[in-house]
Design a protein around this motif. Sequence first.
Motif, PDB file in Angstrom:
ATOM      1  N   CYS A  79       4.690  -2.089  39.595  1.00  0.00           N
ATOM      2  CA  CYS A  79       5.183  -1.392  38.407  1.00  0.00           C
ATOM      3  C   CYS A  79       5.655  -2.368  37.334  1.00  0.00           C
ATOM      4  O   CYS A  79       5.983  -1.959  36.236  1.00  0.00           O
ATOM      5  CB  CYS A  79       6.321  -0.448  38.767  1.00  0.00           C
ATOM      6  N   PHE A  80       5.714  -3.633  37.657  1.00  0.00           N
ATOM      7  CA  PHE A  80       6.074  -4.700  36.710  1.00  0.00           C
ATOM      8  C   PHE A  80       7.540  -4.659  36.279  1.00  0.00           C
ATOM      9  O   PHE A  80       7.903  -5.282  35.293  1.00  0.00           O
ATOM     10  CB  PHE A  80       5.197  -4.652  35.443  1.00  0.00           C
ATOM     11  N   MET A  81       8.396  -3.917  36.996  1.00  0.00           N
ATOM     12  CA  MET A  81       9.804  -3.877  36.618  1.00  0.00           C
ATOM     13  C   MET A  81      10.445  -5.251  36.823  1.00  0.00           C
ATOM     14  O   MET A  81      11.248  -5.698  36.020  1.00  0.00           O
ATOM     15  CB  MET A  81      10.540  -2.846  37.469  1.00  0.00           C
ATOM     16  N   SER A  83       8.984  -8.238  36.781  1.00  0.00           N
ATOM     17  CA  SER A  83       8.565  -9.240  35.801  1.00  0.00           C
ATOM     18  C   SER A  83       9.101  -8.887  34.418  1.00  0.00           C
ATOM     19  O   SER A  83       9.270  -9.761  33.575  1.00  0.00           O
ATOM     20  CB  SER A  83       7.048  -9.378  35.779  1.00  0.00           C
ATOM     21  N   THR A  84       9.396  -7.595  34.180  1.00  0.00           N
ATOM     22  CA  THR A  84      10.033  -7.226  32.911  1.00  0.00           C
ATOM     23  C   THR A  84      11.476  -7.714  32.885  1.00  0.00           C
ATOM     24  O   THR A  84      11.963  -8.189  31.865  1.00  0.00           O
ATOM     25  CB  THR A  84      10.008  -5.690  32.734  1.00  0.00           C
ATOM     26  N   ALA A  88      13.337 -15.691  33.498  1.00  0.00           N
ATOM     27  CA  ALA A  88      12.559 -16.929  33.506  1.00  0.00           C
ATOM     28  C   ALA A  88      11.064 -16.669  33.375  1.00  0.00           C
ATOM     29  O   ALA A  88      10.285 -17.600  33.260  1.00  0.00           O
ATOM     30  CB  ALA A  88      12.837 -17.695  34.801  1.00  0.00           C
ATOM     31  N   GLU A  89      10.691 -15.405  33.377  1.00  0.00           N
ATOM     32  CA  GLU A  89       9.288 -14.998  33.291  1.00  0.00           C
ATOM     33  C   GLU A  89       8.417 -15.751  34.305  1.00  0.00           C
ATOM     34  O   GLU A  89       7.419 -16.358  33.967  1.00  0.00           O
ATOM     35  CB  GLU A  89       8.742 -15.194  31.875  1.00  0.00           C
ATOM     36  N   CYS A  90       8.863 -15.727  35.547  1.00  0.00           N
ATOM     37  CA  CYS A  90       8.174 -16.518  36.556  1.00  0.00           C
ATOM     38  C   CYS A  90       7.440 -15.637  37.561  1.00  0.00           C
ATOM     39  O   CYS A  90       6.951 -16.131  38.563  1.00  0.00           O
ATOM     40  CB  CYS A  90       9.153 -17.429  37.278  1.00  0.00           C
ATOM     41  N   PHE A  92       4.270 -13.302  38.267  1.00  0.00           N
ATOM     42  CA  PHE A  92       2.947 -13.015  37.713  1.00  0.00           C
ATOM     43  C   PHE A  92       2.274 -11.969  38.592  1.00  0.00           C
ATOM     44  O   PHE A  92       1.995 -12.221  39.756  1.00  0.00           O
ATOM     45  CB  PHE A  92       2.097 -14.286  37.670  1.00  0.00           C
ATOM     46  N   GLU A  94      -0.774  -8.879  39.026  1.00  0.00           N
ATOM     47  CA  GLU A  94      -1.973  -8.180  38.577  1.00  0.00           C
ATOM     48  C   GLU A  94      -2.084  -6.934  39.444  1.00  0.00           C
ATOM     49  O   GLU A  94      -2.060  -7.030  40.666  1.00  0.00           O
ATOM     50  CB  GLU A  94      -3.209  -9.052  38.779  1.00  0.00           C
ATOM     51  N   ALA A  95      -2.211  -5.780  38.797  1.00  0.00           N
ATOM     52  CA  ALA A  95      -2.239  -4.527  39.545  1.00  0.00           C
ATOM     53  C   ALA A  95      -3.670  -4.122  39.835  1.00  0.00           C
ATOM     54  O   ALA A  95      -4.592  -4.520  39.147  1.00  0.00           O
ATOM     55  CB  ALA A  95      -1.550  -3.430  38.751  1.00  0.00           C
ATOM     56  N   GLN A  97      -6.078  -0.704  41.905  1.00  0.00           N
ATOM     57  CA  GLN A  97      -6.099   0.617  42.548  1.00  0.00           C
ATOM     58  C   GLN A  97      -5.925   0.445  44.050  1.00  0.00           C
ATOM     59  O   GLN A  97      -6.583  -0.387  44.670  1.00  0.00           O
ATOM     60  CB  GLN A  97      -7.437   1.279  42.232  1.00  0.00           C
ATOM     61  N   LYS A 105      -1.250   2.643  43.514  1.00  0.00           N
ATOM     62  CA  LYS A 105      -1.284   1.349  42.842  1.00  0.00           C
ATOM     63  C   LYS A 105      -0.677   0.289  43.739  1.00  0.00           C
ATOM     64  O   LYS A 105       0.272   0.580  44.472  1.00  0.00           O
ATOM     65  CB  LYS A 105      -0.471   1.483  41.548  1.00  0.00           C
ATOM     66  N   LYS A 109      -2.465  -9.372  42.771  1.00  0.00           N
ATOM     67  CA  LYS A 109      -1.884 -10.708  42.760  1.00  0.00           C
ATOM     68  C   LYS A 109      -0.389 -10.544  42.557  1.00  0.00           C
ATOM     69  O   LYS A 109       0.037  -9.729  41.748  1.00  0.00           O
ATOM     70  CB  LYS A 109      -2.506 -11.491  41.604  1.00  0.00           C
ATOM     71  N   GLU A 116      10.201 -22.267  38.410  1.00  0.00           N
ATOM     72  CA  GLU A 116      10.699 -21.643  37.185  1.00  0.00           C
ATOM     73  C   GLU A 116      11.817 -20.658  37.474  1.00  0.00           C
ATOM     74  O   GLU A 116      12.632 -20.369  36.601  1.00  0.00           O
ATOM     75  CB  GLU A 116       9.564 -20.925  36.462  1.00  0.00           C
TER      76      GLU A 116
ATOM     77  N   CYS B  98       6.875   7.461  37.850  1.00  0.00           N
ATOM     78  CA  CYS B  98       6.817   6.593  36.668  1.00  0.00           C
ATOM     79  C   CYS B  98       6.435   5.146  36.994  1.00  0.00           C
ATOM     80  O   CYS B  98       5.711   4.525  36.222  1.00  0.00           O
ATOM     81  CB  CYS B  98       8.133   6.623  35.912  1.00  0.00           C
ATOM     82  N   PRO B  99       6.910   4.567  38.122  1.00  0.00           N
ATOM     83  CA  PRO B  99       6.526   3.178  38.381  1.00  0.00           C
ATOM     84  C   PRO B  99       5.023   2.953  38.451  1.00  0.00           C
ATOM     85  O   PRO B  99       4.555   1.868  38.124  1.00  0.00           O
ATOM     86  CB  PRO B  99       7.173   2.878  39.736  1.00  0.00           C
ATOM     87  N   ILE B 100       4.263   3.955  38.901  1.00  0.00           N
ATOM     88  CA  ILE B 100       2.828   3.723  38.974  1.00  0.00           C
ATOM     89  C   ILE B 100       2.069   4.472  37.886  1.00  0.00           C
ATOM     90  O   ILE B 100       0.848   4.510  37.894  1.00  0.00           O
ATOM     91  CB  ILE B 100       2.249   4.110  40.354  1.00  0.00           C
ATOM     92  N   ARG B 208      -6.607   1.571  32.870  1.00  0.00           N
ATOM     93  CA  ARG B 208      -5.840   1.847  34.077  1.00  0.00           C
ATOM     94  C   ARG B 208      -5.329   0.575  34.748  1.00  0.00           C
ATOM     95  O   ARG B 208      -6.105  -0.300  35.141  1.00  0.00           O
ATOM     96  CB  ARG B 208      -6.732   2.631  35.036  1.00  0.00           C
ATOM     97  N   PHE B 209      -4.042   0.484  34.890  1.00  0.00           N
ATOM     98  CA  PHE B 209      -3.331  -0.592  35.607  1.00  0.00           C
ATOM     99  C   PHE B 209      -3.540  -1.976  34.995  1.00  0.00           C
ATOM    100  O   PHE B 209      -3.209  -2.983  35.615  1.00  0.00           O
ATOM    101  CB  PHE B 209      -3.743  -0.637  37.078  1.00  0.00           C
ATOM    102  N   LYS B 210      -4.092  -2.044  33.798  1.00  0.00           N
ATOM    103  CA  LYS B 210      -4.330  -3.357  33.190  1.00  0.00           C
ATOM    104  C   LYS B 210      -3.023  -3.993  32.723  1.00  0.00           C
ATOM    105  O   LYS B 210      -2.815  -5.178  32.838  1.00  0.00           O
ATOM    106  CB  LYS B 210      -5.280  -3.225  31.995  1.00  0.00           C
ATOM    107  N   ARG B 212       1.339  -2.930  31.470  1.00  0.00           N
ATOM    108  CA  ARG B 212       2.344  -1.909  31.166  1.00  0.00           C
ATOM    109  C   ARG B 212       2.497  -1.849  29.656  1.00  0.00           C
ATOM    110  O   ARG B 212       2.468  -2.878  28.977  1.00  0.00           O
ATOM    111  CB  ARG B 212       3.692  -2.250  31.814  1.00  0.00           C
ATOM    112  N   TRP B 214       4.847  -1.429  27.596  1.00  0.00           N
ATOM    113  CA  TRP B 214       5.936  -2.070  26.843  1.00  0.00           C
ATOM    114  C   TRP B 214       5.676  -3.551  26.585  1.00  0.00           C
ATOM    115  O   TRP B 214       6.373  -4.178  25.807  1.00  0.00           O
ATOM    116  CB  TRP B 214       7.289  -1.864  27.519  1.00  0.00           C
ATOM    117  N   PHE B 215       4.688  -4.123  27.257  1.00  0.00           N
ATOM    118  CA  PHE B 215       4.336  -5.512  26.961  1.00  0.00           C
ATOM    119  C   PHE B 215       3.438  -5.615  25.728  1.00  0.00           C
ATOM    120  O   PHE B 215       3.318  -6.681  25.144  1.00  0.00           O
ATOM    121  CB  PHE B 215       3.589  -6.141  28.138  1.00  0.00           C
ATOM    122  N   LYS B 240       1.982 -15.132  29.863  1.00  0.00           N
ATOM    123  CA  LYS B 240       2.368 -16.530  30.006  1.00  0.00           C
ATOM    124  C   LYS B 240       1.206 -17.352  30.558  1.00  0.00           C
ATOM    125  O   LYS B 240       0.559 -16.935  31.506  1.00  0.00           O
ATOM    126  CB  LYS B 240       3.554 -16.611  30.964  1.00  0.00           C
TER     127      LYS B 240
END
Lengths: 166, 505
Positions: A79-81, A83-84, A88-90, A92, A94-95, A97, A105, A109, A116, B98-100, B208-210, B212, B214-215, B240
Amino acid sequence: MGIKIVPRYGNTLKDKLYLPAIFGGMKTTISHFTKNLRDTTNIKTQCYPEVGPIDITDRYRGVHRLTHREDDSVRCVACFMCSTACPAECIFIEATQRKDGVDEKMPKKFEIDLLECVFCGGCVEACPCDAIRMDTGIFTFIAQKREDFVLNKEQLLANKSLGEEK
Amino acid sequence: MATITVDGKEIYAKDGSVLIEELLANDINIPHFCYHPALGKDGNCRMCMVEIEGKKRPQIACDTPVSDGMIIRTKGENINRVKRQILELELINHPIDCPICDQAGECSLQNYYMDVGLYDSRLDTPKNKKRKHTDLGANVMLDQDRCVLCTRCVRFTKNITKTHELGVVVRNDHSYISTFPGTKLSNPYAMNVIDLCPVGALTSKDFRFKQRVWFLKPEVAICDGCSRGCSINVDHNREKYKDDIVYRYRPKYNKEVNGYFICDYGRLSYKKENDNRLKNAYIRGMESEFEYAILKLERLLKRYNSKTLLLISPNLSLEEIYRLKKLAQKIDAQINGFDENFDENFGDDFLRKSDKTPNRKSIELLNIKNTKEDLQEQIKNKEFVLFIGREDMQTVENLDFDGSIGVMTYKDFKEKNKPDIVVPIVSHTGRAGTFINCDGFVQFSSCEIKRDMQSVKILDFLEIILNDGVTECEKVWSSGLNKEEFLNSISLSMIKSKSIKIEIK
């Protein structure tokens, strides 16, 4: 640049002689020396790294790990929470299916660059699924190359919590 | 004219107009799902409740005509309680995943919950489960669990595309959106339902899933898929240690040109900004240093001088075409804008146009020759043809041209050993510029995404040769473009805020 003149400490003869203070210090050193020599089991210092620390608590923020579901698959839903939240943005991610029907999901990676990372624990706080934790108790990490400090998904999944290891 | 009082503030509205339109036009936040300015009211979601003095119960703003002297309350304990209760009903069967969910971050339901909801679930029976991640066709994914049944998508296929693919089936809280059995969503505008959907029920299979949302950083641009020139938002992000990537195009509301929608072809044309890009300069088929290739091209132009033909693409911006015309005048070269990029099957009566280039009108208005006959005439006795913004070398090969060829393009192509020199230029979203669409609307595309890959802006390259310090669109306009007859009384600052129509003879 101004110079601050500090007044010299000690005005009495005893202070000016220095020797009483030196002998006072030596007395402490020698008393500890003889005490430790008589009873070597009670020495406070540790023979690190042969002997590891024993006072790492459950709350200690060590190297991260990714947790598992009951069926042993990855709990993270990408969900990228984390990394949000990461200052330090360390992290990484990749989501992709998820195909096994458990969820929709999952991370393809998931990498954390330990060089960092500032070990703030923000990712653990942010995670809505309890998928990332820092309870491994690992406080030291060694590698040959910079690239080796980037932990991938498999390494993070393989990390165990402090309790499991014991 | 009617004067109405909203939360103690007086606003002026047209008598008889729909209340929600007037409230939204005055930046008053009214939660709504089923109302959409392009689709009108439906009155099924009940989210847009307001209190009207004199009425017993709260009324829906999307179906209330404005009348003079109305006193309306959109905030307050009463109305918030009503909204909370409606939201509670909407969320009874919502999976709250929401997370997914790709919509998270731009989801109306999420926003309204944060604004007025914030209750704990009182549900102790299991939620109704419907089908998740169903492929509806046309790059649209449906999650029936997340749907709030606002029927915007149904009304879109009914009223706008008139293809009637979607419908609501089954009754009460088991009802869901679906296509007819055995059929798929298939029309050239189908992906607009993704933007229309206020929640995460309809999401893009392509996006899809590429990333989020807010980025993503949105920039405003003009779609270069066809000569309609729809206004779009370009959502891009630089991760980054990576290059900037365009993740999607979204329609941007433009009353004059495209309304709220764009076609799927234009929406997916963002891919050419990322994929298959020319990454290096080539000299006689050999990879070359970028700066050296630019100097070499400059020398070639100086050497061939009047023996040069500039074959320009109608994909270039007005500023670039104007400067190229200037270059042709300076070195006494010929310039031609012949391009065969027509597709008779592509055009329709809604947005899509058969002319698949965004700026052919500019070439015509600047009096640059653009017919095949002109090209045949102009190419005689020429020794160097420079393709700018294009790489269709067969165009001149068919005319028995056997001199040197130079190519400036952003697309990777196969026969890189054929031209003497190949120089990569920035792509459509990499530089700002003006485009004139099929109906004569002058529009400005301000999107300028900076990328790591080696590429030169055409305006920067032309400045090296013309040597007059003009590299910005503003300077191109002030250096003579604004004196062109067809642009009279139009300035760059005017088209930056809206599209302006010019008369075309």
